[in-house]
Motif scaffolding. Structure first.
Motif, PDB file in Angstrom:
ATOM      1  N   ILE A 107      -2.035 -17.564 -31.097  1.00 53.44           N
ATOM      2  CA  ILE A 107      -1.472 -18.492 -30.407  1.00 53.44           C
ATOM      3  C   ILE A 107      -1.820 -18.753 -28.899  1.00 53.44           C
ATOM      4  CG2 ILE A 107       0.879 -17.652 -29.413  1.00 53.44           C
ATOM      5  CD1 ILE A 107       2.193 -20.280 -30.624  1.00 53.44           C
ATOM      6  N   GLU A 108      -2.039 -17.698 -28.383  1.00 55.04           N
ATOM      7  CA  GLU A 108      -2.643 -17.394 -26.944  1.00 55.04           C
ATOM      8  C   GLU A 108      -3.932 -18.176 -26.827  1.00 55.04           C
ATOM      9  OE1 GLU A 108      -1.140 -16.981 -24.161  1.00 55.04           O
ATOM     10  OE2 GLU A 108       0.728 -16.498 -25.178  1.00 55.04           O
ATOM     11  N   GLU A 109      -4.947 -18.186 -27.886  1.00 56.06           N
ATOM     12  CA  GLU A 109      -6.149 -18.495 -27.874  1.00 56.06           C
ATOM     13  C   GLU A 109      -6.037 -20.168 -27.734  1.00 56.06           C
ATOM     14  OE1 GLU A 109      -8.891 -17.237 -27.255  1.00 56.06           O
ATOM     15  OE2 GLU A 109      -8.737 -15.324 -27.888  1.00 56.06           O
ATOM     16  N   VAL A 110      -5.245 -20.545 -28.521  1.00 57.65           N
ATOM     17  CA  VAL A 110      -4.842 -22.201 -28.723  1.00 57.65           C
ATOM     18  C   VAL A 110      -4.276 -22.557 -27.216  1.00 57.65           C
ATOM     19  CG1 VAL A 110      -3.583 -23.962 -29.825  1.00 57.65           C
ATOM     20  CG2 VAL A 110      -4.502 -21.790 -31.027  1.00 57.65           C
ATOM     21  N   ARG A 111      -3.424 -21.824 -26.538  1.00 61.40           N
ATOM     22  CA  ARG A 111      -2.840 -22.082 -25.291  1.00 61.40           C
ATOM     23  C   ARG A 111      -4.027 -22.200 -24.201  1.00 61.40           C
ATOM     24  NH1 ARG A 111       2.206 -18.342 -26.316  1.00 61.40           N
ATOM     25  NH2 ARG A 111       3.576 -19.886 -27.097  1.00 61.40           N
ATOM     26  N   THR A 112      -4.846 -21.077 -24.387  1.00 59.75           N
ATOM     27  CA  THR A 112      -6.295 -21.297 -23.438  1.00 59.75           C
ATOM     28  C   THR A 112      -6.947 -22.592 -23.693  1.00 59.75           C
ATOM     29  OG1 THR A 112      -6.396 -18.666 -23.568  1.00 59.75           O
ATOM     30  CG2 THR A 112      -8.442 -20.136 -22.967  1.00 59.75           C
ATOM     31  N   LEU A 114      -5.468 -25.389 -24.720  1.00 63.31           N
ATOM     32  CA  LEU A 114      -4.710 -26.663 -23.968  1.00 63.31           C
ATOM     33  C   LEU A 114      -5.148 -26.540 -22.294  1.00 63.31           C
ATOM     34  CD1 LEU A 114      -1.325 -26.394 -25.980  1.00 63.31           C
ATOM     35  CD2 LEU A 114      -3.131 -28.216 -25.882  1.00 63.31           C
ATOM     36  N   ARG A 115      -5.134 -25.188 -21.984  1.00 60.80           N
ATOM     37  CA  ARG A 115      -5.323 -25.453 -20.348  1.00 60.80           C
ATOM     38  C   ARG A 115      -6.584 -25.914 -19.992  1.00 60.80           C
ATOM     39  NH1 ARG A 115      -2.410 -20.523 -20.968  1.00 60.80           N
ATOM     40  NH2 ARG A 115      -4.368 -19.273 -21.176  1.00 60.80           N
ATOM     41  N   ASN A 116      -7.806 -25.462 -21.019  1.00 61.16           N
ATOM     42  CA  ASN A 116      -9.260 -25.574 -20.494  1.00 61.16           C
ATOM     43  C   ASN A 116     -10.133 -26.375 -21.284  1.00 61.16           C
ATOM     44  OD1 ASN A 116      -8.702 -23.274 -18.489  1.00 61.16           O
ATOM     45  ND2 ASN A 116      -9.011 -21.922 -20.083  1.00 61.16           N
ATOM     46  N   ASN A 117      -9.672 -27.164 -22.101  1.00 67.48           N
ATOM     47  CA  ASN A 117     -10.448 -27.886 -23.086  1.00 67.48           C
ATOM     48  C   ASN A 117     -10.006 -29.299 -23.241  1.00 67.48           C
ATOM     49  OD1 ASN A 117     -11.838 -28.969 -25.538  1.00 67.48           O
ATOM     50  ND2 ASN A 117     -12.992 -26.979 -25.802  1.00 67.48           N
ATOM     51  N   GLU A 118     -10.769 -30.137 -22.666  1.00 65.17           N
ATOM     52  CA  GLU A 118     -10.385 -31.467 -22.492  1.00 65.17           C
ATOM     53  C   GLU A 118     -10.622 -32.187 -24.111  1.00 65.17           C
ATOM     54  OE1 GLU A 118     -11.600 -35.702 -20.294  1.00 65.17           O
ATOM     55  OE2 GLU A 118     -12.203 -33.600 -19.747  1.00 65.17           O
ATOM     56  N   GLU A 119     -11.383 -31.920 -24.721  1.00 63.73           N
ATOM     57  CA  GLU A 119     -11.599 -32.418 -25.828  1.00 63.73           C
ATOM     58  C   GLU A 119     -10.534 -31.953 -26.857  1.00 63.73           C
ATOM     59  OE1 GLU A 119     -13.300 -34.364 -29.442  1.00 63.73           O
ATOM     60  OE2 GLU A 119     -13.825 -34.447 -27.143  1.00 63.73           O
ATOM     61  N   PHE A 120      -9.998 -30.781 -26.971  1.00 64.75           N
ATOM     62  CA  PHE A 120      -8.770 -30.322 -27.605  1.00 64.75           C
ATOM     63  C   PHE A 120      -7.516 -31.075 -27.306  1.00 64.75           C
ATOM     64  CE2 PHE A 120      -5.355 -27.489 -28.779  1.00 64.75           C
ATOM     65  CZ  PHE A 120      -5.776 -27.122 -30.058  1.00 64.75           C
ATOM     66  N   ASN A 121      -7.376 -31.409 -25.996  1.00 63.62           N
ATOM     67  CA  ASN A 121      -6.130 -32.094 -25.503  1.00 63.62           C
ATOM     68  C   ASN A 121      -6.101 -33.358 -25.940  1.00 63.62           C
ATOM     69  OD1 ASN A 121      -5.206 -29.808 -24.219  1.00 63.62           O
ATOM     70  ND2 ASN A 121      -6.055 -30.249 -22.048  1.00 63.62           N
ATOM     71  N   ARG A 122      -7.426 -34.097 -25.975  1.00 67.65           N
ATOM     72  CA  ARG A 122      -7.425 -35.514 -26.601  1.00 67.65           C
ATOM     73  C   ARG A 122      -7.111 -35.651 -27.768  1.00 67.65           C
ATOM     74  NH1 ARG A 122     -12.488 -35.796 -23.339  1.00 67.65           N
ATOM     75  NH2 ARG A 122     -13.569 -35.663 -24.995  1.00 67.65           N
ATOM     76  N   MET A 123      -7.509 -34.455 -28.488  1.00 63.04           N
ATOM     77  CA  MET A 123      -6.884 -34.366 -30.097  1.00 63.04           C
ATOM     78  C   MET A 123      -5.272 -34.028 -30.139  1.00 63.04           C
ATOM     79  SD  MET A 123      -6.027 -31.889 -32.492  1.00 63.04           S
ATOM     80  CE  MET A 123      -6.803 -30.434 -32.014  1.00 63.04           C
TER      81      MET A 123
END
Length: 224
Positions: A107-112, A114-123
């Motif tokens: 889960i900490e990798e996924v939080r990373t 969320l903090r750093n990856n705009e493409e992941f956030n758009r999804m």
């Protein structure tokens, strides 16, 4: 014949570079139908993406055994989004409704991401909003509509390809599991289905419900 929109699940919509980054720390898990997915605090340490099958997310009253299904998670669905965001224990249970495979991510990798990856956030955030709307709709339905109205609404949504959480949701589900989706019990669902079959509105075969007259179903409720 009018073409139907193709549903692309969130993970598939990510660019290949992001999928590759995620794949570096994933583990594939398999569960048999009827198996409880987790014990202990795994959900606090890992995030999950459904690869195939159906996973029921539900709450149970331990005093009377009554269950309320919150989500039926299918290919591309993600959980637990609440724990991901607040890091607190979440009082829900998970069960495989059919043989299923999921990806496990720290889960900490996924939080990373969320903090750093705009493409992941758009999804991720539109998907989160979709889940929030579903929970809001569930609360409203349970408060404002009768069991027959909730069942009819579910049957109609099951036909709607634009409803990503409900489209073809109940195919293969038992009447018991359908009842848990709408906050009632099996014999009530069976009574309503029998009445709908008797007036020629639906037909049922091998745990599948076929709507024969959608307009007639719509006339029975005032939800749309």
């Amino acid at each position: 014949m009018q073409s139907q929109p193709v549903t692309v699940h969130p993970f598939q919509s990510l660019e290949s570079a992001v999928q590759s980054e995620i794949s570096r720390f994933t583990k594939r898990l398999s569960f048999k139908k009827g198996e409880t997915l987790f014990s202990g605090d795994e959900i606090l340490h890992y995030f999950y993406i459904v690869l195939n099958g159906k996973i029921k997310n539900f709450q149970m009253n331990l005093d009377n055994g009554k269950e309320q299904t919150i989500f039926v998670l299918r290919e591309g669905d993600m959980f637990d989004t609440i724990v991901l965001l607040d890091g607190q224990p979440h009082d829900v249970m998970y069960e495989a409704l059919e043989d299923s495979e999921i990806l496990q991510l720290p889960i900490e990798e996924v939080r990373t991401l969320l903090r750093n990856n705009e493409e992941f956030n758009r999804m991720f955030f539109p998907y989160l909003a979709q889940q929030m709307r579903h929970v809001e709709e569930l609360a409203t339905d349970l408060s404002l509509y009768s069991t027959s109205e909730r069942l009819i609404k579910l049957l109609l949504q099951n036909l709607d390809p634009n409803n990503k959480l409900k489209y073809k949701l109940i195919q293969g589900l038992s009447n018991t599991e359908i009842a848990k989706l709408i906050g009632t019990v099996r014999h009530v669902v069976e009574r309503h289905l029998k009445a709908l079959k008797a007036d020629g509105t639906i037909a049922t075969k091998n745990k599948d419900v076929q709507i024969l007259n959608a307009n007639k179903l719509l006339e029975k409720i005032n939800l749309f």
